[in-house]
Design an enzyme around this catalytic site. Structure first.
Site, PDB file in Angstrom:
ATOM      1  N   ASP A 134     -10.442  -5.400  -8.425  1.00 17.66           N
ATOM      2  CA  ASP A 134     -11.725  -5.502  -7.730  1.00 17.66           C
ATOM      3  C   ASP A 134     -12.640  -4.321  -8.034  1.00 17.66           C
ATOM      4  OD1 ASP A 134     -10.448  -7.674  -6.696  1.00 17.66           O
ATOM      5  OD2 ASP A 134     -10.872  -7.224  -4.599  1.00 17.66           O
ATOM      6  N   ASP A 151     -14.234  -3.282   7.211  1.00 11.67           N
ATOM      7  CA  ASP A 151     -14.364  -2.067   6.413  1.00 11.67           C
ATOM      8  C   ASP A 151     -15.786  -1.819   5.926  1.00 11.67           C
ATOM      9  OD1 ASP A 151     -11.834  -1.081   6.697  1.00 11.67           O
ATOM     10  OD2 ASP A 151     -11.043  -2.041   4.912  1.00 11.67           O
ATOM     11  N   SER A 184      -2.978  -9.695   0.877  1.00 14.51           N
ATOM     12  CA  SER A 184      -3.584  -8.424   0.472  1.00 14.51           C
ATOM     13  C   SER A 184      -3.002  -7.283   1.297  1.00 14.51           C
ATOM     14  CB  SER A 184      -5.100  -8.467   0.651  1.00 14.51           C
ATOM     15  OG  SER A 184      -5.433  -8.584   2.021  1.00 14.51           O
ATOM     16  N   ARG A 231     -11.093   5.198   6.970  1.00 17.41           N
ATOM     17  CA  ARG A 231     -12.399   4.942   6.370  1.00 17.41           C
ATOM     18  C   ARG A 231     -13.402   6.080   6.526  1.00 17.41           C
ATOM     19  NH1 ARG A 231      -9.338   2.255   3.540  1.00 17.41           N
ATOM     20  NH2 ARG A 231      -9.307  -0.017   3.706  1.00 17.41           N
TER      21      ARG A 231
END
Length: 400
Positions: free
Chosen positions: A13, A122, A176, A93
């Site tokens: 990605d 996110d 994932s 994050r």
């Protein structure tokens, strides 16, 4: 845009994003890869970035900073989102975003980019953090802009632009994964039906509780002002200590959570989380607080905990309200010092002993033995009557 700092993992990605940024915006891309204890080798990310023509590549080991300045402050608050989730993805994050902004300032970039999708939390966490630190920064979120809406299209783009994709990565993953030193999170595909039990192969950081040892493991954790500093008397750095707790948790099948949660963007999602060390730490911290923290201080902190957990989950780390609650949490920990004994056994972490030089537990007060002079039982009568006064008044009114 002339230069953009990309949060880069080296996977399919973000490698596609890297090339897409170059071709779509005709800009220089700077990559930033953070080591948060995800357990992956990071040098391949550097080599891939170099192969794609990147001149400025940043790879930083943030494990100690992550645990010291983000995980531990959150655990001082005993934060649980929706009563269960220890916020392992959420808390990583703001640190990644902070480093991106720092690098952007350092290299003179005018934009930052991330690989979060348009459906998840996110994207919100990254971007709220970016804007909270650098109000005028430009943010690029490719998943909200491009037409590469399937894995097939991503692979076609990679092939067209000579981005190498290992053969074992060409097939679609069954779920994932996001991981760091605090936890691993698995979502999607085989986990999307909340009625179905997660397959055992989803779990990566814990053994099945039923396969854990038949004899319990006992450990002690020392705390200073609310933070763990030693295991079994051995002083450790924050990241080293959490790593050790992860090992102990894994070996005893501790820290599994199958959760349907409410995302900030409005949908429900099902995730399987593994937080072995964090689960032990949470139990131990509440254990030391139970004897070192005043009742009303503890209850006030607990009443604010859900709000604090929401702020972390939603991405409001760099906000005055989170910082204000953090000051309260940190103040409460001034005397949260001592040792906790924890029993680890087949998926559970149970506090079985706690001591503190600042303990508020007074055995003379609570003993049932005769001869205790610290407490006069007759005092309770007036205490009860005063607290019952309004209840009696209410009942009398009802009878009238």
């Amino acid at each position: 845009m002339k230069k953009v700092v990309l949060a880069y993992s080296g996977g399919l990605d973000t490698s596609v994003i890297l090339k897409w940024l170059q071709t779509t915006y005709n800009c220089e891309v700077v990559t930033f890869t953070a080591d948060l204890g995800q357990g992956e080798e990071l040098e391949p990310a550097r080599k891939k970035a170099e192969m794609l023509g990147i001149k400025e590549i940043f790879i930083e080991d943030l494990r100690e900073e992550f645990v010291r300045d983000y995980v531990f402050p959150m655990f001082r608050m005993n934060a649980l989102y929706e009563g269960q989730y220890l916020l392992g993805t959420s808390i990583a994050r703001p640190l990644i975003a902070k480093k991106q902004i720092e690098i952007a300032r350092q290299v003179g970039a005018d934009a930052v980019a991330h690989g979060a999708t348009g459906k998840g939390n996110d994207q919100v966490r990254f971007e709220l953090s970016y804007y909270g630190l650098e109000p005028e920064i430009t943010v690029i979120a490719p998943w909200r802009e491009w037409d590469l809406t399937s894995r097939t299209k991503l692979l076609e783009f990679a092939e067209l632009n000579q981005i190498p994709v290992p053969k074992d990565k060409r097939g679609e993953a069954p779920f994932s994964v996001d991981a760091n030193l605090l936890h691993s999170s698995s979502e999607g595909k085989v986990l999307e039906d909340p009625a179905e039990e997660a397959p055992e192969y989803v779990y990566q950081r814990t053994i099945p509780p039923e396969e854990a040892p038949d004899t319990p493991t006992y450990i002690t954790i020392d705390f200073e002002k609310g933070d763990p500093v030693a295991i079994d008397g051995v002083k450790m750095s924050p990241a080293t200590l959490l790593t050790k707790l992860n090992e102990l948790g894994k070996a005893n099948g501790i820290g599994r959570l199958d959760l349907v949660e409410n995302r900030f963007v409005g949908m429900k999602s099902r995730g399987v989380y593994e937080t072995p060390g964090g689960t032990i730490l949470y139990a131990a911290h509440r254990g030391i607080e139970s004897i070192a923290l005043d009742r009303e201080a503890a209850h006030l902190k607990d009443s604010l905990m859900p709000r604090y957990a929401e702020l972390v989950y939603y991405g409001f780390w760099f906000t005055p309200e989170r910082e204000m609650i953090q000051v309260l949490a940190d103040k409460s920990q001034e005397f949260v010092t001592g040792q906790v004994r924890v029993k680890l056994y087949k998926g559970s972490a149970t506090v079985v002993g706690r001591t503190s030089p600042y303990s508020l537990y007074d055995q003379d007060l609570v003993t049932f033995e005769e001869g205790a002079v610290a407490y006069d039982h007759r005092d309770a009568q007036g205490f009860i009557k005063l607290n019952a006064l309004r209840l009696r008044s209410l009942k009398k009114r009802e009878r009238r």
